[in-house]
Scaffold this motif. Structure first.
Motif, PDB file in Angstrom:
ATOM      1  N   ASP A  83       0.838  -1.198   0.000  1.00 26.20           N
ATOM      2  CA  ASP A  83       0.000   0.000   0.000  1.00 26.20           C
ATOM      3  C   ASP A  83       0.875   1.252   0.000  1.00 26.20           C
ATOM      4  O   ASP A  83       2.111   1.167  -0.007  1.00 26.20           O
ATOM      5  N   ASP A  84       0.233   2.414   0.007  1.00 28.32           N
ATOM      6  CA  ASP A  84       0.978   3.673  -0.100  1.00 28.32           C
ATOM      7  C   ASP A  84       1.916   3.874   1.090  1.00 28.32           C
ATOM      8  O   ASP A  84       3.034   4.380   0.924  1.00 28.32           O
ATOM      9  N   ASP A  85       1.473   3.492   2.296  1.00 30.96           N
ATOM     10  CA  ASP A  85       2.324   3.663   3.472  1.00 30.96           C
ATOM     11  C   ASP A  85       3.579   2.809   3.357  1.00 30.96           C
ATOM     12  O   ASP A  85       4.682   3.263   3.683  1.00 30.96           O
ATOM     13  N   ARG A  86       3.414   1.571   2.893  1.00 35.47           N
ATOM     14  CA  ARG A  86       4.574   0.687   2.739  1.00 35.47           C
ATOM     15  C   ARG A  86       5.492   1.198   1.639  1.00 35.47           C
ATOM     16  O   ARG A  86       6.719   1.135   1.757  1.00 35.47           O
ATOM     17  N   PHE A  87       4.914   1.718   0.586  1.00 33.65           N
ATOM     18  CA  PHE A  87       5.698   2.275  -0.509  1.00 33.65           C
ATOM     19  C   PHE A  87       6.538   3.457  -0.012  1.00 33.65           C
ATOM     20  O   PHE A  87       7.738   3.550  -0.296  1.00 33.65           O
ATOM     21  N   GLU A  88       5.910   4.347   0.723  1.00 36.57           N
ATOM     22  CA  GLU A  88       6.628   5.511   1.255  1.00 36.57           C
ATOM     23  C   GLU A  88       7.708   5.091   2.234  1.00 36.57           C
ATOM     24  O   GLU A  88       8.787   5.698   2.285  1.00 36.57           O
ATOM     25  N   ALA A  89       7.437   4.038   3.021  1.00 44.27           N
ATOM     26  CA  ALA A  89       8.442   3.543   3.965  1.00 44.27           C
ATOM     27  C   ALA A  89       9.671   3.026   3.221  1.00 44.27           C
ATOM     28  O   ALA A  89      10.814   3.260   3.644  1.00 44.27           O
ATOM     29  N   LEU A  90       9.463   2.347   2.104  1.00 40.87           N
ATOM     30  CA  LEU A  90      10.590   1.859   1.314  1.00 40.87           C
ATOM     31  C   LEU A  90      11.378   3.005   0.688  1.00 40.87           C
ATOM     32  O   LEU A  90      12.610   2.945   0.595  1.00 40.87           O
ATOM     33  N   LEU A  91      10.672   4.040   0.280  1.00 39.51           N
ATOM     34  CA  LEU A  91      11.364   5.205  -0.290  1.00 39.51           C
ATOM     35  C   LEU A  91      12.287   5.873   0.725  1.00 39.51           C
ATOM     36  O   LEU A  91      13.261   6.527   0.347  1.00 39.51           O
ATOM     37  N   ALA A  92      11.967   5.703   1.998  1.00 39.48           N
ATOM     38  CA  ALA A  92      12.774   6.314   3.057  1.00 39.48           C
ATOM     39  C   ALA A  92      13.757   5.327   3.681  1.00 39.48           C
ATOM     40  O   ALA A  92      14.535   5.701   4.557  1.00 39.48           O
ATOM     41  N   ASP A  93      13.746   4.078   3.233  1.00 44.02           N
ATOM     42  CA  ASP A  93      14.552   3.022   3.840  1.00 44.02           C
ATOM     43  C   ASP A  93      15.956   3.037   3.242  1.00 44.02           C
ATOM     44  O   ASP A  93      16.142   2.796   2.040  1.00 44.02           O
ATOM     45  N   VAL A  96      17.612   0.142   0.929  1.00 46.03           N
ATOM     46  CA  VAL A  96      17.297  -0.088  -0.480  1.00 46.03           C
ATOM     47  C   VAL A  96      17.810   1.061  -1.336  1.00 46.03           C
ATOM     48  O   VAL A  96      18.242   2.097  -0.827  1.00 46.03           O
ATOM     49  N   ILE A  97      17.734   0.864  -2.639  1.00 47.49           N
ATOM     50  CA  ILE A  97      18.025   1.939  -3.589  1.00 47.49           C
ATOM     51  C   ILE A  97      16.715   2.698  -3.767  1.00 47.49           C
ATOM     52  O   ILE A  97      15.752   2.166  -4.310  1.00 47.49           O
ATOM     53  N   ARG A  98      16.692   3.927  -3.286  1.00 48.08           N
ATOM     54  CA  ARG A  98      15.425   4.640  -3.098  1.00 48.08           C
ATOM     55  C   ARG A  98      14.970   5.332  -4.378  1.00 48.08           C
ATOM     56  O   ARG A  98      15.024   6.542  -4.510  1.00 48.08           O
ATOM     57  N   SER A  99      14.517   4.519  -5.306  1.00 46.52           N
ATOM     58  CA  SER A  99      13.976   5.005  -6.577  1.00 46.52           C
ATOM     59  C   SER A  99      12.511   4.623  -6.643  1.00 46.52           C
ATOM     60  O   SER A  99      12.175   3.435  -6.681  1.00 46.52           O
ATOM     61  N   GLY A 100      11.633   5.623  -6.663  1.00 46.80           N
ATOM     62  CA  GLY A 100      10.207   5.343  -6.730  1.00 46.80           C
ATOM     63  C   GLY A 100       9.806   4.501  -7.925  1.00 46.80           C
ATOM     64  O   GLY A 100       9.081   3.504  -7.769  1.00 46.80           O
ATOM     65  N   PRO A 101      10.251   4.842  -9.139  1.00 49.68           N
ATOM     66  CA  PRO A 101       9.873   4.037 -10.309  1.00 49.68           C
ATOM     67  C   PRO A 101      10.349   2.586 -10.216  1.00 49.68           C
ATOM     68  O   PRO A 101       9.642   1.668 -10.647  1.00 49.68           O
ATOM     69  N   LYS A 102      11.542   2.354  -9.644  1.00 49.48           N
ATOM     70  CA  LYS A 102      12.052   0.986  -9.537  1.00 49.48           C
ATOM     71  C   LYS A 102      11.283   0.191  -8.480  1.00 49.48           C
ATOM     72  O   LYS A 102      10.967  -0.991  -8.684  1.00 49.48           O
TER      73      LYS A 102
END
Length: 222
Positions: A83-93, A96-102
């Motif tokens: 979901d969006d919350d998990r997606f945003e958490a990964l973007l801040a993690d 990982v390589i913090r690329s939204g499109p990837k």
């Protein structure tokens, strides 16, 4: 177009013998071994290729344990239902390589694999049963249904997982041009079909896998 034996001879002369040309060529897995690979490993290899695109592979390798953990071991259900919350958490993690499109592409590929698992008898089974003579069709299927699997990302993923495959690297393309199979990197379907036909012919006459043929073509140039 030269025979495979002639191209192998060119590569052997350049690289110091046939054994050196063929050394370390990854052998493809048999259909049953390939079909037994769990869905999460297919997604993991897709993710690795997606993250490697455009950056140092060494960086991805160093971060890989953290990436595996951040994506819950690439569990198909969890990643596909991100979901969006998990997606945003990964973007801040920072693991990982913090690329939204990837990250979005990995989520989309999880959904793709999950659909095939549920509706088509299993992702690994489908790949395992896909005939080598239609490798082009398998690559097109990945591009059409998956996300960011174009270029050599999809074929390289298949190679790493054990599917018999060829890679259209710069050197392989150069040899195909030299043999008159194509006149430029193959993007149009007609040109790609000509590439498939050439690999099929070399495979039939030599009894070698696409893995070996691809390496020999590359070694005959690079």
């Amino acid at each position: 177009m030269r025979s495979f034996a002639e191209i192998l001879a060119i590569a052997a002369e350049r690289k110091g013998g046939v054994d050196k040309v063929l050394a370390a060529t990854q052998a493809p897995l048999g259909p049953e071994a390939l079909a037994a690979i769990p869905a999460d490993r297919w997604l993991a290899q897709m993710a690795r290729g997606i993250f490697q695109a455009g950056i140092s592979w060494t960086v991805v390798e160093a971060k890989w344990p953290g990436i595996e953990a951040a994506f819950d071991g690439f569990d198909i259900g969890r990643v596909s239902m991100m979901d969006d919350d998990r997606f945003e958490a990964l973007l801040a993690d920072t693991r990982v390589i913090r690329s939204g499109p990837k990250i979005a592409a990995i989520r989309d590929n999880a959904a793709f694999i999950r659909r095939v698992e549920e509706q088509e008898g299993g992702f690994a089974r489908k790949v395992a049963d896909w005939p080598a003579e239609d490798f082009l069709g398998l690559v097109d299927w990945l591009v059409k249904n998956g996300s960011r699997l174009g270029g050599n990302t999809g074929p390289y993923m298949l190679r790493q997982m054990g599917k018999e495959s060829y890679l259209l690297s710069q050197d392989v393309v150069a040899r195909l041009v030299a043999e008159g199979v194509i006149d430029a990197p193959p993007t149009a379907r007609k040109a790609r079909a000509a590439v498939q036909a050439a690999f099929d012919q070399w495979r039939a006459e030599s009894g070698q896998s696409f893995n070996v043929i691809s390496r020999v073509l590359a070694q005959s140039i690079g």
